[in-house]
Design an enzyme around this catalytic site. Structure first.
Site, PDB file in Angstrom:
ATOM      1  N   LYS A  33      -2.939  48.463  36.701  1.00  0.00           N
ATOM      2  CA  LYS A  33      -4.160  47.842  36.168  1.00  0.00           C
ATOM      3  C   LYS A  33      -5.081  48.892  35.545  1.00  0.00           C
ATOM      4  CE  LYS A  33      -8.433  46.482  38.544  1.00  0.00           C
ATOM      5  NZ  LYS A  33      -9.023  47.775  38.538  1.00  0.00           N
ATOM      6  N   ASN A  34      -5.245  50.015  36.258  1.00  0.00           N
ATOM      7  CA  ASN A  34      -6.233  50.987  35.784  1.00  0.00           C
ATOM      8  C   ASN A  34      -5.726  51.878  34.657  1.00  0.00           C
ATOM      9  OD1 ASN A  34      -8.003  49.835  37.509  1.00  0.00           O
ATOM     10  ND2 ASN A  34      -7.869  51.441  39.088  1.00  0.00           N
ATOM     11  N   ARG A 104     -15.539  47.066  34.080  1.00  0.00           N
ATOM     12  CA  ARG A 104     -16.033  48.344  33.574  1.00  0.00           C
ATOM     13  C   ARG A 104     -15.446  48.687  32.215  1.00  0.00           C
ATOM     14  NH1 ARG A 104     -18.939  50.143  37.064  1.00  0.00           N
ATOM     15  NH2 ARG A 104     -19.079  52.253  36.284  1.00  0.00           N
ATOM     16  N   CYS A 128     -21.632  47.037  42.028  1.00  0.00           N
ATOM     17  CA  CYS A 128     -20.765  46.088  42.725  1.00  0.00           C
ATOM     18  C   CYS A 128     -20.800  46.377  44.211  1.00  0.00           C
ATOM     19  CB  CYS A 128     -19.362  46.104  42.145  1.00  0.00           C
ATOM     20  SG  CYS A 128     -18.467  47.579  42.503  1.00  0.00           S
ATOM     21  N   ARG A 133     -22.310  52.683  41.032  1.00  0.00           N
ATOM     22  CA  ARG A 133     -21.423  52.920  39.891  1.00  0.00           C
ATOM     23  C   ARG A 133     -22.162  53.029  38.552  1.00  0.00           C
ATOM     24  NH1 ARG A 133     -16.076  49.367  40.401  1.00  0.00           N
ATOM     25  NH2 ARG A 133     -15.195  51.192  39.398  1.00  0.00           N
ATOM     26  N   ASP A 316      -8.830  54.046  46.444  1.00  0.00           N
ATOM     27  CA  ASP A 316      -8.243  52.696  46.413  1.00  0.00           C
ATOM     28  C   ASP A 316      -7.069  52.540  47.381  1.00  0.00           C
ATOM     29  OD1 ASP A 316      -9.810  51.607  44.039  1.00  0.00           O
ATOM     30  OD2 ASP A 316      -8.986  53.454  43.256  1.00  0.00           O
ATOM     31  N   ARG A 424      -7.329  39.410  40.510  1.00  0.00           N
ATOM     32  CA  ARG A 424      -7.739  40.105  39.290  1.00  0.00           C
ATOM     33  C   ARG A 424      -6.961  41.411  39.149  1.00  0.00           C
ATOM     34  NH1 ARG A 424     -13.868  41.270  38.531  1.00  0.00           N
ATOM     35  NH2 ARG A 424     -13.380  42.469  36.703  1.00  0.00           N
TER      36      ARG A 424
HETATM   37  C1  EPZ Z   1     -11.994  53.924  38.304  1.00  0.00           C
HETATM   38  O1  EPZ Z   1     -13.362  53.515  38.366  1.00  0.00           O
HETATM   39  C2  EPZ Z   1     -11.188  52.747  38.802  1.00  0.00           C
HETATM   40  N1  EPZ Z   1     -11.483  51.597  37.982  1.00  0.00           N
HETATM   41  C3  EPZ Z   1     -11.517  52.449  40.259  1.00  0.00           C
HETATM   42  O2  EPZ Z   1     -10.665  51.425  40.726  1.00  0.00           O
HETATM   43  C4  EPZ Z   1     -11.271  53.709  41.084  1.00  0.00           C
HETATM   44  O3  EPZ Z   1     -11.690  53.476  42.395  1.00  0.00           O
HETATM   45  C5  EPZ Z   1     -12.053  54.889  40.500  1.00  0.00           C
HETATM   46  O4  EPZ Z   1     -11.735  55.060  39.106  1.00  0.00           O
HETATM   47  C6  EPZ Z   1     -11.793  56.189  41.216  1.00  0.00           C
HETATM   48  O5  EPZ Z   1     -10.428  56.508  41.135  1.00  0.00           O
HETATM   49  C7  EPZ Z   1     -10.888  51.463  36.804  1.00  0.00           C
HETATM   50  O6  EPZ Z   1     -10.095  52.298  36.382  1.00  0.00           O
HETATM   51  C8  EPZ Z   1     -11.228  50.244  36.027  1.00  0.00           C
HETATM   52  P1  EPZ Z   1     -15.365  56.924  38.462  1.00  0.00           P
HETATM   53  P2  EPZ Z   1     -14.470  54.362  37.614  1.00  0.00           P
HETATM   54  O7  EPZ Z   1     -16.128  56.956  37.208  1.00  0.00           O
HETATM   55  O8  EPZ Z   1     -13.894  54.935  36.390  1.00  0.00           O
HETATM   56  C9  EPZ Z   1     -19.772  58.167  39.989  1.00  0.00           C
HETATM   57  C10 EPZ Z   1     -10.114  49.304  41.550  1.00  0.00           C
HETATM   58  O9  EPZ Z   1     -10.250  48.615  42.593  1.00  0.00           O
HETATM   59  N2  EPZ Z   1     -20.189  58.129  38.576  1.00  0.00           N
HETATM   60  O10 EPZ Z   1     -14.301  57.936  38.689  1.00  0.00           O
HETATM   61  O11 EPZ Z   1     -15.663  53.501  37.505  1.00  0.00           O
HETATM   62  C11 EPZ Z   1     -19.462  56.768  40.510  1.00  0.00           C
HETATM   63  O12 EPZ Z   1     -20.643  56.101  40.909  1.00  0.00           O
HETATM   64  C12 EPZ Z   1     -11.244  50.155  41.061  1.00  0.00           C
HETATM   65  O13 EPZ Z   1      -9.093  49.245  40.856  1.00  0.00           O
HETATM   66  C13 EPZ Z   1     -21.484  58.440  38.224  1.00  0.00           C
HETATM   67  O14 EPZ Z   1     -22.322  58.777  39.080  1.00  0.00           O
HETATM   68  O15 EPZ Z   1     -14.743  55.488  38.697  1.00  0.00           O
HETATM   69  C14 EPZ Z   1     -18.524  57.047  41.647  1.00  0.00           C
HETATM   70  O16 EPZ Z   1     -19.267  57.398  42.788  1.00  0.00           O
HETATM   71  C15 EPZ Z   1     -12.401  50.193  42.015  1.00  0.00           C
HETATM   72  N3  EPZ Z   1     -21.844  58.354  36.903  1.00  0.00           N
HETATM   73  C16 EPZ Z   1     -17.741  58.291  41.165  1.00  0.00           C
HETATM   74  O17 EPZ Z   1     -18.544  58.853  40.107  1.00  0.00           O
HETATM   75  C17 EPZ Z   1     -20.969  57.992  35.937  1.00  0.00           C
HETATM   76  O18 EPZ Z   1     -21.349  57.944  34.745  1.00  0.00           O
HETATM   77  C18 EPZ Z   1     -16.356  58.019  40.639  1.00  0.00           C
HETATM   78  O19 EPZ Z   1     -16.403  56.984  39.652  1.00  0.00           O
HETATM   79  C19 EPZ Z   1     -19.640  57.682  36.294  1.00  0.00           C
HETATM   80  C20 EPZ Z   1     -19.276  57.757  37.619  1.00  0.00           C
END
Ligand code: EPZ
Length: 446
Positions: A33-34, A104, A128, A133, A316, A424
């Site tokens: 998915k990701n 996202r 969420c 996030r 995850d 989803r």
């Molecule tokens: C991706 O989310 C995945 N989603 C998530 O999977 C996964 O948990 C995550 O990466 C970590 O591996 C998708 O790919 C659609 P991040 P993403 O940006 O890209 C902080 C699932 O169930 N951050 O790596 O949103 C953020 O708050 C989902 O499949 C900022 O502060 O994750 C978090 O604490 C859930 N500012 C951390 O970084 C930003 O601009 C990691 O988020 C961006 C992120």
């Protein structure tokens, strides 16, 4: 035809699950998915057709395909898991408000839409149940590349003459921000260097797809991604990597129920940290002709784990693993370092008999961004505990699989609502669970 987001408004059915038996059998891994959702966004960078194989039949994919259609993409399925997307012309630079807070993905379209149309207005993802996030890294990076960004309450407005290359240092290796900047950099003028980039296998899959499309991208061993902008990209044909979260979910299910499950297509190289954890807790794995098989090797015993960016233990994987830990002798710890609020789901497990205590201390080898700030981001799981059937309501995708596992480990019958969150991201969960012997029925909601 109903839009996919309408299916996010309510469940089409609940599950009734009878548990307490070891699960044994074989399932095929779906495409990740990701990864697939980002590859679909990448297809917007070219006016030529792109074909993706091993596309999972999940609500999230249909949501993204609907979004692309709004922007001018034609979508053609040439098999159950093969789709061709083609955007000869961007016909709209904005998505309807109904996509606000849905997922996202829209913000990842900023780069492609700026390159193709010079402007865009896109819905914001929103917070969420697992944490706030924010997308500040995305927008700051795009700003450094020459985008003019105006953030509104539910949307973001962006315009640019042409994005240009620059050096960007991410404060944290964010998956989404890395993907966003990578997509934007492929057609930017000059070279973009992303320092502190995320290097998850799904990001590498995107890099491979972009490279096939004609992009010049290099990934260094020190989390630096360098992209030399090119003038044009072409179409590509690509198979999505198998979903390593789905694989780990079924592996944890095999270990938790003392069964044996083969996941066809599972790739060891994407699971190294997980496989070590499975062994340490008392499970084991072996390659099969076409994937990996997982089982419980000995009575499970407590382990200490913390989530982290790749190649660490994925956030995850945390929820299915925690469920397995409820069946391990002793007190295990799980330190969640990616999201500040990803243990809310354990409350309903406690009501089934699990012993899970939360703390805002870092229960790991190092501190993290959330130490003693009131975020309950570490868990102590004491087992083994007998779980009993209950009514559960799924709060989010990954917690959803942990709840299904809980119902399958528990003696007696459980009912599970919130199934739309699970569906989803997990392909045909009911069919796959039945294939390993789970007693699961769907109950239509109306
Ligand atoms: C991706 O989310 C995945 N989603 C998530 O999977 C996964 O948990 C995550 O990466 C970590 O591996 C998708 O790919 C659609 P991040 P993403 O940006 O890209 C902080 C699932 O169930 N951050 O790596 O949103 C953020 O708050 C989902 O499949 C900022 O502060 O994750 C978090 O604490 C859930 N500012 C951390 O970084 C930003 O601009 C990691 O988020 C961006 C992120």
């Amino acid at each position: 035809m109903a839009k996919a987001y309408e299916h996010m408004a309510h469940d089409r059915h609940w599950y009734r699950i009878s548990g307490g038996v070891p699960l044994t059998g074989s399932v095929a891994a779906a495409g990740a998915k990701n990864s697939v959702t980002k590859l679909l966004v990448a297809s917007l960078l070219t006016d030529k057709p792109c074909t993706l194989r091993r596309v999972p039949d999940i609500l999230e994919v249909h949501l993204v395909l609907d979004m692309l259609t709004e922007l001018g993409t034609t979508v053609e399925w040439s098999g159950p898991d093969e789709v061709t997307v083609h955007t000869p012309k961007i016909t709209a630079t904005t998505l309807p408000d109904a996509y606000s807070g849905v997922n996202r993905i829209p913000v990842l379209m900023i780069g492609p839409l700026l390159h193709r149309a010079g402007e865009t207005l896109l819905p914001l993802p929103g917070g969420c149940t697992i944490g706030k996030r924010p997308i500040d890294f995305h927008l700051d990076g795009l700003g450094e590349m020459g985008a003019f960004v105006t953030q509104e309450l539910r949307s973001v407005k962006v315009h640019a003459d042409r994005l240009h290359g620059t050096h960007i240092t991410l404060p944290f290796p964010s998956v989404g921000a890395t993907e966003n900047l990578l997509l934007a950099a492929t057609l930017a003028k000059g070279t973009t260097v992303i320092h502190g980039a995320a290097v998850e296998p799904e990001i590498i899959d995107l890099v491979l797809f972009l490279q096939q499309m004609g992009a010049l991208v290099n990934v260094e061993t020190d989390r630096t991604i360098t992209v030399e902008g090119v003038e044009k990209l072409r179409g590509a044909v690509h198979s999505v990597i198998p979903d390593r979260i789905e694989t780990a979910s079924f592996a944890a299910l095999a270990v938790a129920t003392d069964g044996r499950i083969e996941v066809q297509g599972a790739q060891q190289q994407h699971l190294v940290t997980f496989l070590n954890a499975i062994r340490r807790v008392g499970g084991d794995f072996a390659p099969t002709d076409d994937g990996l098989a997982f089982w419980r090797e000995r009575p499970l015993t407590a382990v200490h784990l913390e989530t982290g960016v790749h190649p660490g233990f994925m956030t995850d994987w945390q929820q299915p693993f925690v469920l397995a830990l409820t069946q391990a002798e002793g007190t295990s710890t799980m330190h969640e370092t990616i999201y500040e609020d990803r243990f809310g789901y354990t409350q309903q497990l406690a009501a089934m008999g699990a012993n899970v205590a939360l703390t805002d201390n870092c229960l790991g080898t190092g501190g993290c961004r959330y130490n003693r700030r009131g975020h309950q981001h570490s868990a102590l799981i004491t087992g083994p505990t007998k779980l009993h059937g209950a009514h559960l309501t799924i709060p989010d995708l990954r917690a959803g699989f942990a709840y299904i596992m809980a119902a399958l480990v528990a003696e007696g019958t459980s009912t599970v609502a919130g199934t739309r969150y699970l569906e989803r991201g997990y392909e045909d969960p009911v069919g796959k669970l039945r294939a390993v012997g789970a007693q699961i029925e769907t109950i239509p909601t109306h």
